[in-house]
Design a protein around this motif. Structure first.
Motif, PDB file in Angstrom:
ATOM      1  N   PHE A  90      81.233 -57.201 -12.434  1.00  0.00           N
ATOM      2  CA  PHE A  90      82.557 -56.985 -11.883  1.00  0.00           C
ATOM      3  C   PHE A  90      83.558 -56.591 -12.971  1.00  0.00           C
ATOM      4  O   PHE A  90      84.581 -55.998 -12.682  1.00  0.00           O
ATOM      5  N   GLU A  91      83.261 -56.976 -14.217  1.00  0.00           N
ATOM      6  CA  GLU A  91      84.203 -56.677 -15.290  1.00  0.00           C
ATOM      7  C   GLU A  91      84.058 -55.249 -15.794  1.00  0.00           C
ATOM      8  O   GLU A  91      84.880 -54.777 -16.561  1.00  0.00           O
ATOM      9  N   LYS A  92      83.019 -54.556 -15.395  1.00  0.00           N
ATOM     10  CA  LYS A  92      82.876 -53.168 -15.816  1.00  0.00           C
ATOM     11  C   LYS A  92      83.953 -52.352 -15.101  1.00  0.00           C
ATOM     12  O   LYS A  92      84.070 -52.400 -13.883  1.00  0.00           O
ATOM     13  N   LYS A  97      86.926 -50.473 -10.326  1.00  0.00           N
ATOM     14  CA  LYS A  97      87.690 -49.448  -9.590  1.00  0.00           C
ATOM     15  C   LYS A  97      87.051 -49.202  -8.216  1.00  0.00           C
ATOM     16  O   LYS A  97      87.733 -49.069  -7.199  1.00  0.00           O
ATOM     17  N   PHE A  98      85.731 -49.148  -8.205  1.00  0.00           N
ATOM     18  CA  PHE A  98      84.997 -48.940  -6.943  1.00  0.00           C
ATOM     19  C   PHE A  98      85.278 -50.093  -5.972  1.00  0.00           C
ATOM     20  O   PHE A  98      85.551 -49.875  -4.784  1.00  0.00           O
ATOM     21  N   LEU A  99      85.233 -51.335  -6.467  1.00  0.00           N
ATOM     22  CA  LEU A  99      85.457 -52.493  -5.595  1.00  0.00           C
ATOM     23  C   LEU A  99      86.889 -52.542  -5.076  1.00  0.00           C
ATOM     24  O   LEU A  99      87.127 -52.933  -3.933  1.00  0.00           O
ATOM     25  N   VAL A 100      87.844 -52.125  -5.909  1.00  0.00           N
ATOM     26  CA  VAL A 100      89.242 -52.072  -5.452  1.00  0.00           C
ATOM     27  C   VAL A 100      89.369 -51.031  -4.342  1.00  0.00           C
ATOM     28  O   VAL A 100      90.032 -51.256  -3.318  1.00  0.00           O
ATOM     29  N   PHE A 130      82.582 -42.437  -8.367  1.00  0.00           N
ATOM     30  CA  PHE A 130      82.994 -43.520  -9.272  1.00  0.00           C
ATOM     31  C   PHE A 130      82.092 -43.610 -10.507  1.00  0.00           C
ATOM     32  O   PHE A 130      82.214 -44.542 -11.296  1.00  0.00           O
ATOM     33  N   ASP A 131      81.174 -42.629 -10.619  1.00  0.00           N
ATOM     34  CA  ASP A 131      80.313 -42.523 -11.804  1.00  0.00           C
ATOM     35  C   ASP A 131      79.544 -43.817 -12.072  1.00  0.00           C
ATOM     36  O   ASP A 131      79.514 -44.324 -13.206  1.00  0.00           O
ATOM     37  N   LEU A 132      78.953 -44.394 -11.015  1.00  0.00           N
ATOM     38  CA  LEU A 132      78.218 -45.650 -11.163  1.00  0.00           C
ATOM     39  C   LEU A 132      76.767 -45.380 -11.555  1.00  0.00           C
ATOM     40  O   LEU A 132      76.132 -44.461 -11.028  1.00  0.00           O
TER      41      LEU A 132
END
Length: 402
Positions: A90-92, A97-100, A130-132
């Motif tokens: 989650f800190e990445k 940004k994706f989770l927000v 989101f470049d995940l």
């Protein structure tokens, strides 16, 4: 028993007990029978520990180091209601940004879409936006959205976004974990719904053999037991009661492991869920680990129960779960079960016989809930409305105190 019922339910697995409770709350006259002398069917909790040894045909009794047999309640099919240390992910920044984006997403408000069309943009394209990386995608799809394959990547993203929102909202509601688990094991859940059914007038009979499902003109009219016939308009049952109306759809391996220690790298958690995504171990299906412990009144003091499960893909099922077993070492005792999975071949439209599907390898209730909602819709012609059921309960018990 020679009476007329709206619905007869055979088997006291969780699916059957929930549907029995719902039908009773809806004002149906329900008779609920099980050939076994205990609740839970395939999804029962076994106690004492000696009974588990017997069930799996182990030659010895449990050693003294296992503590008192009565302190154990072992789920045969583990499910958490909706672990690894999530915070690292989650800190990445990109993932956050994706989770927000997911948290703010509202399908009725295009201002929240950020260029994503929920009806046409695929989930694969959302991840790309989101470049995940692949590990984060595996984690999101399988541990948060609870998909069992990667087919979801190439369909519109709306359902996946809603699944991740559900996980996040559950996490926010309950603190460290989005999952709930009942003290004394999952065997308590079917009994809870059975009591709900009884409050609304449902009749329960355990240890009641089922001799015949009585059909007339292609649809069910009753159930025969010990020379008596209880008549009904509709029948709900697990696959074991109607072998001629189900087909084998695969196999599941489950290994119950007794441990004297928490699982490594879980911050000594006394419960957790680990999902090993299929991609990480070159498989077509995920491997699940569900761990609970003495803290949940299911094991003797200082003991842990980890249950590994997956869909069988080869002729050597035990080798398939080796990556999960390695995480659990050392293991005090293993109990291995390989079960056939069955699904109904009859949707019940004509026959009014509604069979549940076997419990799959997942360690959450997602697929079971889908099965319940599907059977409810086929039986009643309408979608299940939880709010309506709550209103009916409030009519009987009064409003919950806030």
């Amino acid at each position: 028993m020679d009476e007329e019922y709206d619905v007869i339910v055979l088997g006291t697995g969780l699916t059957e007990c929930i549907l029995s409770g719902i039908m009773s709350v809806n004002g149906k006259k329900v008779l609920h029978m099980d050939r076994n002398p205990y609740y839970g069917g395939e999804s029962s909790s076994i106690t004492p520990l000696e009974e588990l040894y017997k069930r799996f045909s182990l030659p010895d009794s449990p050693p003294e180091s296992m503590g008192r047999g009565r302190d154990w309640n072992v789920d045969l099919i583990p499910k958490f209601l909706m672990a690894n240390d999530l915070m690292g992910m989650f800190e990445k920044r990109r993932f956050r940004k994706f989770l927000v984006f997911v948290a703010n997403f509202d399908e009725n408000d295009p201002k929240t879409f950020e260029g994503v069309d929920p009806k046409t943009t695929t989930m694969r394209d959302v991840y790309k936006k989101f470049d995940l990386g692949q590990d984060v995608i595996d984690f999101t799809g399988h541990a948060l959205a609870l998909y069992r394959t990667d087919d979801y990547l190439d369909v519109p993203c709306l359902e996946t976004i809603n699944r991740i929102k559900l996980y996040s909202e559950s996490l926010a509601r309950y603190g460290k974990s989005p999952y709930l688990y009942p003290l004394y094991g999952l065997g308590e859940l079917p009994q809870g719904f059975a009591r709900l059914s009884a409050i609304y007038g449902g009749t329960y009979m355990l240890n009641k053999p089922v001799d015949e499902i009585v059909m007339e003109g292609g649809h069910v009219v009753g159930v025969k037991s010990e020379g008596e016939v209880a008549r009904c308009k509709q029948l709900i049952c697990d696959p074991s009661y109607i072998p001629d109306r189900v087909r084998k759809a695969g196999q599941v391996i489950r290994v119950i492991c007794v441990l004297s220690h928490p699982i490594k790298n879980t911050n000594d958690a006394n419960s957790c869920q680990i999902i090993i995504p299929q991609n990480q171990v070159n498989r077509n299906s995920d491997i699940y680990v569900c761990m609970i412990s003495y803290a949940h009144n299911v094991a003797a003091q200082g003991k842990y129960i980890a249950i590994v499960s997956t869909t069988v893909e080869t002729s050597e099922p035990e080798a398939e779960i080796e990556p999960a077993l390695e995480l659990l070492e050392p293991i005090d005792q293993k109990f291995v079960a390989i079960s056939d999975l069955y699904e109904p071949t009859d949707d019940g439209t004509e026959s009014q016989v509604f069979a549940s599907s076997s419990y799959d390898a997942t360690t959450h209730f997602e697929t079971t809930c889908n099965d319940i909602k599907d059977i409810y819709k086929r039986m009643t012609g309408s979608d299940f409305d939880f709010e309506n059921m709550k209103r009916k309960q409030n009519d009987v018990f009064g409003e919950d105190e806030q």
